[in-house]
Design an enzyme around this catalytic site. Structure first.
Site, mmCIF file in Angstrom:
data_model
loop_
_atom_site.group_PDB
_atom_site.id
_atom_site.type_symbol
_atom_site.label_atom_id
_atom_site.label_comp_id
_atom_site.label_asym_id
_atom_site.label_seq_id
_atom_site.Cartn_x
_atom_site.Cartn_y
_atom_site.Cartn_z
ATOM 1 C CE1 TYR A 62 -3.370 -2.770 0.162
ATOM 2 C CE2 TYR A 62 -3.940 -2.206 2.471
ATOM 3 C CZ TYR A 62 -4.120 -3.116 1.243
ATOM 4 O OH TYR A 62 -5.170 -3.984 1.134
ATOM 5 C CD1 TRP A 212 -9.803 -8.765 -0.320
ATOM 6 C CD2 TRP A 212 -10.442 -7.173 -1.472
ATOM 7 N NE1 TRP A 212 -9.552 -9.114 -1.312
ATOM 8 C CE2 TRP A 212 -9.805 -8.134 -2.304
ATOM 9 C CE3 TRP A 212 -10.596 -5.910 -2.256
ATOM 10 C CZ2 TRP A 212 -9.587 -8.139 -3.844
ATOM 11 C CZ3 TRP A 212 -10.466 -5.832 -3.765
ATOM 12 C CH2 TRP A 212 -10.078 -6.962 -4.313
ATOM 13 N N PRO A 214 -15.847 -3.958 0.568
ATOM 14 C CG PRO A 214 -16.538 -3.609 2.689
ATOM 15 C CD PRO A 214 -15.375 -3.591 1.732
ATOM 16 C CG LEU A 215 -19.330 0.007 0.789
ATOM 17 C CD1 LEU A 215 -19.043 1.413 1.237
ATOM 18 C CD2 LEU A 215 -20.628 -0.564 0.886
ATOM 19 N N GLY A 289 -13.054 1.217 4.849
ATOM 20 C CA GLY A 289 -12.087 2.107 4.574
ATOM 21 C C GLY A 289 -12.842 3.438 4.678
ATOM 22 C CD GLN A 295 -15.972 8.656 2.440
ATOM 23 O OE1 GLN A 295 -14.806 7.807 2.768
ATOM 24 N NE2 GLN A 295 -16.120 9.109 1.249
ATOM 25 C CD GLU A 298 -22.469 6.725 5.012
ATOM 26 O OE1 GLU A 298 -23.368 6.194 4.277
ATOM 27 O OE2 GLU A 298 -21.784 7.662 4.713
#
Length: 344
Positions: A62, A212, A214-215, A289, A295, A298
């Site tokens: 990363y 990982w 997940p959206l 993330g 974010q 939420e």
């Protein structure tokens, strides 16, 4: 925050973990994920801890190690309050042995990660990808060495094929080496491939899933819908050619149901998509993330409540996809599947 046992291991992990792919933003690819600076990273870590998110996931690849370094700085003085998960295997340089799951690379990569993170051990180490060239026995013996030396507590895989994960588990059992207790996988309402082979394997072998993206690689935020494409500055726009393939009409069908459920529950679309994952078999933790604190807060709202069975069924119907072989053939004989697990 709910805690769950990671596979068949003794380790308990929070239902939501935090991924540090947004830390650093080095290069075009990771810049599209996010460019959280050191101060922002420290603040996000504190918000996570305040909300019971106590596991933090990173990788040596990363932002070329910058994400690990920033995570290490952010958790300084807080190490006893959290779990550190990271991943190695992908290239870290141009040398002939600067990649893979060989003994020489694993030892060098783990020691380098520990140095960047500023820790004396890694709680959960994933092999980031499947190395077809290195014998699994060599890889497992090296992981065994790292566990015995106290540098790694638990080991897992990531992005493995079912056959390769099973081969590794069988070799570990045969030789007395540590088993993979986790499999970090891509799984979302948009792409449910995990259910075909890897979910039944995880259930049978006690391998917990750490999820990982997940959206759906940024597609399930509610910002993309019919007549409303992804906006510049988002991952779905800036690196649109990367990530999993998907059918646009299927995405819109899923978002339509998410919209309806948002009205029914008072939750946001991301919270509903994440909560659906938390209901799935074998899922130990969902890695969320965030580019900013808003974010993150939420996303924390995905835990602590549950969709009804009827609401889950509506999402299942909207997100279903044609089964590949041999699963469409197996579906013709439901009496042979008594596990109750979904197979796509």
């Amino acid at each position: 925050m709910e805690h769950r046992r990671l596979g068949s291991s003794g380790l308990r992990v929070p239902a939501l973990a935090f991924g540090t792919g947004t830390f650093g933003g080095a290069g075009d690819f990771f810049k599209a994920w996010g460019s959280t600076d050191a101060d922002g990273a420290a603040r996000l870590i504190d918000v996570c801890l305040d909300h019971g998110i106590t596991m933090f996931d990173s990788a040596d690849g990363y932002s070329s190690g910058l994400a690990e370094r920033m995570l290490g700085e952010a958790i300084r003085g807080k190490r006893n309050r959290l779990l550190v998960s990271t991943k190695v295997t992908f290239p870290t340089g141009d040398g002939a042995n600067d990649y893979g799951s060989s003994r020489i690379h694993l030892l060098e990569a783990v020691h380098a990660s520990m140095k960047r993170l500023g820790v004396d051990h890694i709680d959960l180490l994933h092999l980031h990808g499947q190395d077809h060239g290195t014998p699994v026995e060599e890889t497992l013996s090296t992981l065994d060495q790292l566990v015995r030396e106290g540098k790694v507590r638990y080991v897992g895989a990531s992005n493995f094929s079912g056959w390769h994960l099973m081969k590794s588990l069988a070799a570990a059992d045969r030789l007395g080496y540590p088993r993979h207790v986790a499999h970090q996988v891509y799984y979302s309402l948009l792409n449910r491939d995990y259910e075909w082979e890897l979910m039944p394997l995880g259930h049978d072998q006690g391998v917990g899933a750490t999820i990982w993206s997940p959206l759906g690689w940024g597609k399930l935020t509610g910002r993309i819908r019919r007549g409303q494409p992804a906006k510049p500055g988002t991952r779905a726009h800036d690196i649109a050619g990367t990530g999993p393939q998907f059918d646009e009409e299927r995405l819109y069908r899923i978002v339509d149901v998410l919209d309806n459920l948002a009205e029914e529950t008072g939750k946001t679309i991301p919270q509903i998509a994440l909560n659906w994952l938390l209901r799935r078999p074998t899922v130990a933790t969902v890695i969320v993330g965030a580019r900013n604190e808003e974010q993150l807060i939420e996303n924390t709202g995905a835990a602590g409540w549950a969709l009804t069975d009827e609401q889950v069924a509506r999402l299942d119907d909207a997100s279903t996809a044609p089964a590949p072989y041999p699963y469409w053939h197996q579906h013709g004989f439901p009496m042979l599947n008594e596990t109750g697990l979904p197979t796509g």
